[in-house]
Design a protein around this motif. Structure first.
Motif, PDB file in Angstrom:
ATOM      1  N   THR A 138      34.708  37.530  55.135  1.00  0.00           N
ATOM      2  CA  THR A 138      35.637  38.647  55.287  1.00  0.00           C
ATOM      3  C   THR A 138      36.552  38.625  54.084  1.00  0.00           C
ATOM      4  OG1 THR A 138      35.592  38.485  57.689  1.00  0.00           O
ATOM      5  CG2 THR A 138      37.449  39.657  56.718  1.00  0.00           C
ATOM      6  N   ALA A 139      36.787  39.797  53.517  1.00  0.00           N
ATOM      7  CA  ALA A 139      37.718  39.931  52.408  1.00  0.00           C
ATOM      8  C   ALA A 139      38.698  41.052  52.743  1.00  0.00           C
ATOM      9  CB  ALA A 139      36.989  40.240  51.111  1.00  0.00           C
ATOM     10  N   CYS A 140      39.942  40.853  52.337  1.00  0.00           N
ATOM     11  CA  CYS A 140      40.978  41.867  52.527  1.00  0.00           C
ATOM     12  C   CYS A 140      41.606  42.162  51.172  1.00  0.00           C
ATOM     13  CB  CYS A 140      42.046  41.384  53.503  1.00  0.00           C
ATOM     14  SG  CYS A 140      41.405  41.099  55.173  1.00  0.00           S
ATOM     15  N   ARG A 141      42.033  43.393  51.016  1.00  0.00           N
ATOM     16  CA  ARG A 141      42.635  43.808  49.747  1.00  0.00           C
ATOM     17  C   ARG A 141      44.078  43.304  49.692  1.00  0.00           C
ATOM     18  NH1 ARG A 141      40.844  48.438  46.630  1.00  0.00           N
ATOM     19  NH2 ARG A 141      39.614  48.952  48.445  1.00  0.00           N
ATOM     20  N   ASN A 142      44.456  42.679  48.573  1.00  0.00           N
ATOM     21  CA  ASN A 142      45.829  42.196  48.427  1.00  0.00           C
ATOM     22  C   ASN A 142      46.711  43.304  47.855  1.00  0.00           C
ATOM     23  OD1 ASN A 142      45.430  42.221  45.627  1.00  0.00           O
ATOM     24  ND2 ASN A 142      45.204  40.004  45.466  1.00  0.00           N
ATOM     25  N   SER A 143      47.965  42.998  47.617  1.00  0.00           N
ATOM     26  CA  SER A 143      48.929  44.002  47.142  1.00  0.00           C
ATOM     27  C   SER A 143      48.590  44.521  45.752  1.00  0.00           C
ATOM     28  CB  SER A 143      50.347  43.427  47.176  1.00  0.00           C
ATOM     29  OG  SER A 143      50.427  42.305  46.314  1.00  0.00           O
TER      30      SER A 143
END
Length: 151
Positions: A138-143
């Motif tokens: 799972t990957a999430c977009r950072n700021s």
């Protein structure tokens, strides 16, 4: 007892990852994966067995990703998370290691804990030294707009 398992496990991981001065990417990935897996296992199962299973699975995933994927592979994986259509496999062969990867991303979703942060899961079929290994990430977009593996 279950309230003591996670802190002890995390302390163990930190202690192991600090041994030897220089930590390999595989060791660092295994440590991060173990800690993340333990937290997820505890959150899902709410018992010691789930925590230990999560830690074991996280260790394996973290080691594979940390040790076997070099900068080239991580850039390709990031591109899959960013650009690939859901359900369509993207494949590549690393020219330096000869390892091959087939990554199939899923649709983006927004977790309850971070409703403004898009995340995507993907199935990775990696062939390393002639042996096929399947894992899920799972990957999430950072700021800054970059995809970051969550383990």
């Amino acid at each position: 007892m279950k309230y003591f398992t996670l802190p002890i496990l995390l302390a163990f991981v930190v202690t192991l990852s600090s041994c030897g001065g220089q930590v390999s990417q595989g060791t660092a990935g295994a440590g991060i994966g173990a800690a993340s897996g333990a937290i997820i296992g505890q959150a899902i199962g709410r018992n010691t067995e789930a925590t230990l299973i999560g830690a074991a699975l996280g260790t394996m995933l973290g080691y594979i990703v940390g040790n076997e994927m070099d900068k080239y592979d991580r850039q390709r994986l990031n591109r899959v998370y960013e650009e690939a259509p859901s359900g369509r496999a993207s494949t590549w062969r690393n020219p330096d290691t000869g390892n091959t990867y087939q990554v199939t991303p899923q649709p983006a979703y927004y977790p309850k804990a971070k409703p403004d942060t898009p995340c995507r899961q993907a199935e990775i079929l990696a062939t390393i030294d002639g042996k096929a290994q399947k894992t899920y990430t799972t990957a999430c977009r950072n700021s800054r707009g970059q995809w970051v593996l969550q383990n």
